[in-house]
Design a protein around this motif. Structure first.
Motif, PDB file in Angstrom:
ATOM      1  N   ALA A 275       0.819  -1.216   0.000  1.00  0.00           N
ATOM      2  CA  ALA A 275       0.000   0.000   0.000  1.00  0.00           C
ATOM      3  C   ALA A 275       0.854   1.268   0.000  1.00  0.00           C
ATOM      4  O   ALA A 275       0.442   2.289  -0.557  1.00  0.00           O
ATOM      5  N   ARG A 276       2.032   1.212   0.595  1.00  0.00           N
ATOM      6  CA  ARG A 276       2.872   2.411   0.646  1.00  0.00           C
ATOM      7  C   ARG A 276       3.974   2.413  -0.423  1.00  0.00           C
ATOM      8  O   ARG A 276       4.805   3.326  -0.447  1.00  0.00           O
ATOM      9  N   THR A 277       3.962   1.394  -1.290  1.00  0.00           N
ATOM     10  CA  THR A 277       4.994   1.285  -2.323  1.00  0.00           C
ATOM     11  C   THR A 277       4.311   1.129  -3.682  1.00  0.00           C
ATOM     12  O   THR A 277       3.986   0.015  -4.100  1.00  0.00           O
ATOM     13  N   PRO A 278       4.066   2.253  -4.372  1.00  0.00           N
ATOM     14  CA  PRO A 278       3.315   2.201  -5.631  1.00  0.00           C
ATOM     15  C   PRO A 278       3.875   1.229  -6.677  1.00  0.00           C
ATOM     16  O   PRO A 278       3.099   0.574  -7.376  1.00  0.00           O
ATOM     17  N   SER A 279       5.180   1.096  -6.768  1.00  0.00           N
ATOM     18  CA  SER A 279       5.750   0.191  -7.777  1.00  0.00           C
ATOM     19  C   SER A 279       5.402  -1.265  -7.473  1.00  0.00           C
ATOM     20  O   SER A 279       5.166  -2.063  -8.390  1.00  0.00           O
ATOM     21  N   VAL A 280       5.326  -1.619  -6.214  1.00  0.00           N
ATOM     22  CA  VAL A 280       4.952  -2.984  -5.824  1.00  0.00           C
ATOM     23  C   VAL A 280       3.472  -3.208  -6.096  1.00  0.00           C
ATOM     24  O   VAL A 280       3.079  -4.253  -6.624  1.00  0.00           O
ATOM     25  N   ALA A 281       2.659  -2.216  -5.765  1.00  0.00           N
ATOM     26  CA  ALA A 281       1.225  -2.328  -6.030  1.00  0.00           C
ATOM     27  C   ALA A 281       0.977  -2.506  -7.528  1.00  0.00           C
ATOM     28  O   ALA A 281       0.156  -3.336  -7.934  1.00  0.00           O
ATOM     29  N   GLU A 282       1.689  -1.750  -8.350  1.00  0.00           N
ATOM     30  CA  GLU A 282       1.530  -1.867  -9.797  1.00  0.00           C
ATOM     31  C   GLU A 282       2.023  -3.220 -10.294  1.00  0.00           C
ATOM     32  O   GLU A 282       1.388  -3.839 -11.149  1.00  0.00           O
ATOM     33  N   PHE A 283       3.126  -3.715  -9.760  1.00  0.00           N
ATOM     34  CA  PHE A 283       3.631  -5.044 -10.128  1.00  0.00           C
ATOM     35  C   PHE A 283       2.588  -6.114  -9.823  1.00  0.00           C
ATOM     36  O   PHE A 283       2.288  -6.965 -10.663  1.00  0.00           O
ATOM     37  N   ARG A 284       2.014  -6.058  -8.630  1.00  0.00           N
ATOM     38  CA  ARG A 284       1.009  -7.044  -8.239  1.00  0.00           C
ATOM     39  C   ARG A 284      -0.243  -6.933  -9.126  1.00  0.00           C
ATOM     40  O   ARG A 284      -0.835  -7.935  -9.508  1.00  0.00           O
ATOM     41  N   ARG A 285      -0.634  -5.704  -9.491  1.00  0.00           N
ATOM     42  CA  ARG A 285      -1.785  -5.509 -10.360  1.00  0.00           C
ATOM     43  C   ARG A 285      -1.529  -6.119 -11.739  1.00  0.00           C
ATOM     44  O   ARG A 285      -2.354  -6.857 -12.269  1.00  0.00           O
ATOM     45  N   GLN A 286      -0.360  -5.854 -12.308  1.00  0.00           N
ATOM     46  CA  GLN A 286      -0.022  -6.395 -13.624  1.00  0.00           C
ATOM     47  C   GLN A 286       0.046  -7.927 -13.593  1.00  0.00           C
ATOM     48  O   GLN A 286      -0.401  -8.587 -14.531  1.00  0.00           O
ATOM     49  N   LYS A 287       0.577  -8.454 -12.540  1.00  0.00           N
ATOM     50  CA  LYS A 287       0.672  -9.910 -12.405  1.00  0.00           C
ATOM     51  C   LYS A 287      -0.723 -10.535 -12.330  1.00  0.00           C
ATOM     52  O   LYS A 287      -0.996 -11.554 -12.961  1.00  0.00           O
ATOM     53  N   ARG A 288      -1.606  -9.916 -11.556  1.00  0.00           N
ATOM     54  CA  ARG A 288      -2.982 -10.399 -11.427  1.00  0.00           C
ATOM     55  C   ARG A 288      -3.689 -10.383 -12.783  1.00  0.00           C
ATOM     56  O   ARG A 288      -4.358 -11.344 -13.162  1.00  0.00           O
ATOM     57  N   VAL A 289      -3.516  -9.301 -13.539  1.00  0.00           N
ATOM     58  CA  VAL A 289      -4.116  -9.199 -14.870  1.00  0.00           C
ATOM     59  C   VAL A 289      -3.573 -10.292 -15.775  1.00  0.00           C
ATOM     60  O   VAL A 289      -4.336 -10.958 -16.490  1.00  0.00           O
ATOM     61  N   PHE A 290      -2.262 -10.506 -15.739  1.00  0.00           N
ATOM     62  CA  PHE A 290      -1.664 -11.558 -16.568  1.00  0.00           C
ATOM     63  C   PHE A 290      -2.259 -12.923 -16.223  1.00  0.00           C
ATOM     64  O   PHE A 290      -2.621 -13.694 -17.105  1.00  0.00           O
ATOM     65  N   PHE A 291      -2.353 -13.242 -14.937  1.00  0.00           N
ATOM     66  CA  PHE A 291      -2.923 -14.528 -14.518  1.00  0.00           C
ATOM     67  C   PHE A 291      -4.359 -14.682 -14.999  1.00  0.00           C
ATOM     68  O   PHE A 291      -4.744 -15.729 -15.485  1.00  0.00           O
ATOM     69  N   GLU A 292      -5.136 -13.616 -14.835  1.00  0.00           N
ATOM     70  CA  GLU A 292      -6.539 -13.675 -15.243  1.00  0.00           C
ATOM     71  C   GLU A 292      -6.678 -13.861 -16.756  1.00  0.00           C
ATOM     72  O   GLU A 292      -7.566 -14.579 -17.209  1.00  0.00           O
ATOM     73  N   GLU A 293      -5.788 -13.252 -17.517  1.00  0.00           N
ATOM     74  CA  GLU A 293      -5.843 -13.359 -18.975  1.00  0.00           C
ATOM     75  C   GLU A 293      -5.247 -14.662 -19.499  1.00  0.00           C
ATOM     76  O   GLU A 293      -5.435 -15.003 -20.657  1.00  0.00           O
ATOM     77  N   ASN A 294      -4.507 -15.371 -18.671  1.00  0.00           N
ATOM     78  CA  ASN A 294      -3.802 -16.579 -19.112  1.00  0.00           C
ATOM     79  C   ASN A 294      -4.061 -17.764 -18.203  1.00  0.00           C
ATOM     80  O   ASN A 294      -3.165 -18.571 -17.954  1.00  0.00           O
ATOM     81  N   ARG A 295      -5.274 -17.883 -17.738  1.00  0.00           N
ATOM     82  CA  ARG A 295      -5.631 -18.983 -16.835  1.00  0.00           C
ATOM     83  C   ARG A 295      -5.282 -20.343 -17.422  1.00  0.00           C
ATOM     84  O   ARG A 295      -4.917 -21.255 -16.698  1.00  0.00           O
ATOM     85  N   ASN A 296      -5.382 -20.469 -18.731  1.00  0.00           N
ATOM     86  CA  ASN A 296      -5.087 -21.746 -19.384  1.00  0.00           C
ATOM     87  C   ASN A 296      -3.656 -22.208 -19.152  1.00  0.00           C
ATOM     88  O   ASN A 296      -3.392 -23.399 -19.067  1.00  0.00           O
ATOM     89  N   LEU A 297      -2.720 -21.285 -19.003  1.00  0.00           N
ATOM     90  CA  LEU A 297      -1.326 -21.672 -18.749  1.00  0.00           C
ATOM     91  C   LEU A 297      -1.180 -22.364 -17.398  1.00  0.00           C
ATOM     92  O   LEU A 297      -0.420 -23.308 -17.260  1.00  0.00           O
ATOM     93  N   TYR A 298      -1.918 -21.892 -16.426  1.00  0.00           N
ATOM     94  CA  TYR A 298      -1.799 -22.430 -15.082  1.00  0.00           C
ATOM     95  C   TYR A 298      -2.571 -23.723 -14.919  1.00  0.00           C
ATOM     96  O   TYR A 298      -2.180 -24.588 -14.148  1.00  0.00           O
ATOM     97  N   ALA A 299      -3.633 -23.876 -15.673  1.00  0.00           N
ATOM     98  CA  ALA A 299      -4.366 -25.139 -15.671  1.00  0.00           C
ATOM     99  C   ALA A 299      -3.490 -26.250 -16.234  1.00  0.00           C
ATOM    100  O   ALA A 299      -3.457 -27.361 -15.729  1.00  0.00           O
ATOM    101  N   LYS A 300      -2.711 -25.932 -17.285  1.00  0.00           N
ATOM    102  CA  LYS A 300      -1.802 -26.897 -17.873  1.00  0.00           C
ATOM    103  C   LYS A 300      -0.696 -27.271 -16.888  1.00  0.00           C
ATOM    104  O   LYS A 300      -0.338 -28.429 -16.756  1.00  0.00           O
ATOM    105  N   ALA A 301      -0.157 -26.291 -16.209  1.00  0.00           N
ATOM    106  CA  ALA A 301       0.925 -26.544 -15.251  1.00  0.00           C
ATOM    107  C   ALA A 301       0.439 -27.411 -14.100  1.00  0.00           C
ATOM    108  O   ALA A 301       1.151 -28.281 -13.623  1.00  0.00           O
ATOM    109  N   ALA A 302      -0.772 -27.178 -13.649  1.00  0.00           N
ATOM    110  CA  ALA A 302      -1.325 -27.955 -12.531  1.00  0.00           C
ATOM    111  C   ALA A 302      -1.535 -29.412 -12.908  1.00  0.00           C
ATOM    112  O   ALA A 302      -1.487 -30.298 -12.067  1.00  0.00           O
ATOM    113  N   ALA A 303      -1.751 -29.655 -14.203  1.00  0.00           N
ATOM    114  CA  ALA A 303      -1.998 -31.029 -14.657  1.00  0.00           C
ATOM    115  C   ALA A 303      -0.712 -31.844 -14.796  1.00  0.00           C
ATOM    116  O   ALA A 303      -0.768 -33.067 -14.882  1.00  0.00           O
ATOM    117  N   LEU A 304       0.433 -31.168 -14.799  1.00  0.00           N
ATOM    118  CA  LEU A 304       1.709 -31.881 -14.965  1.00  0.00           C
ATOM    119  C   LEU A 304       2.094 -32.703 -13.761  1.00  0.00           C
ATOM    120  O   LEU A 304       1.795 -32.569 -12.705  1.00  0.00           O
TER     121      LEU A 304
END
Length: 120
Positions: free
Chosen positions: A91-120
């Motif tokens: 909350a007090r470190t904008p660059s970290v908040a932005e990193f976490r936001r971008q990561k969350r967006v990437f995960f949400e847009e690429n759920r199929n990648l993680y489903a494949k990894a979980a199946a391995l």
């Protein structure tokens, strides 16, 4: 993806090598290793805020992985102290908040990648 067994192994490893300096590193040396280091430091210091401060003094680039830290809060029965420390820092470190936001967006847009990894 990290599991409770992984967290238990990290704690065990940290306790086994308490008399030594440790190098904790993953591929990028930011998230997973930052999370592992935070777990070990919290276990050693008994205080998540002090552990995070210590970690960031040693590795300012670290952005501990939230999944492994959430698991560690459960395993170590810290009542969410590590996640709380990370949330306050985020909350007090904008660059970290932005990193976490971008990561969350990437995960949400690429759920199929993680489903494949979980199946391995």
């Amino acid at each position: 993806m990290a599991t409770e067994d992984d967290v238990k192994a990290i704690i065990k490893f940290g306790r086994k090598h308490v008399e030594h300096n440790l190098l904790v590193h993953c591929f990028h040396g930011v998230g997973r290793s930052g999370g592992a280091a935070l777990i070990i430091l919290t276990d050693r210091l008994g205080n998540a805020e002090a552990a995070l401060e210590t970690l960031l003094a040693m590795r300012p680039e670290a952005i501990p992985n939230l999944r492994i830290v959430r698991l560690a809060d459960t395993v170590m029965r810290t009542d969410g102290a590590m996640v709380t420390a990370l949330n306050v820092w985020t909350a007090r470190t904008p660059s970290v908040a932005e990193f976490r936001r971008q990561k969350r967006v990437f995960f949400e847009e690429n759920r199929n990648l993680y489903a494949k990894a979980a199946a391995l």
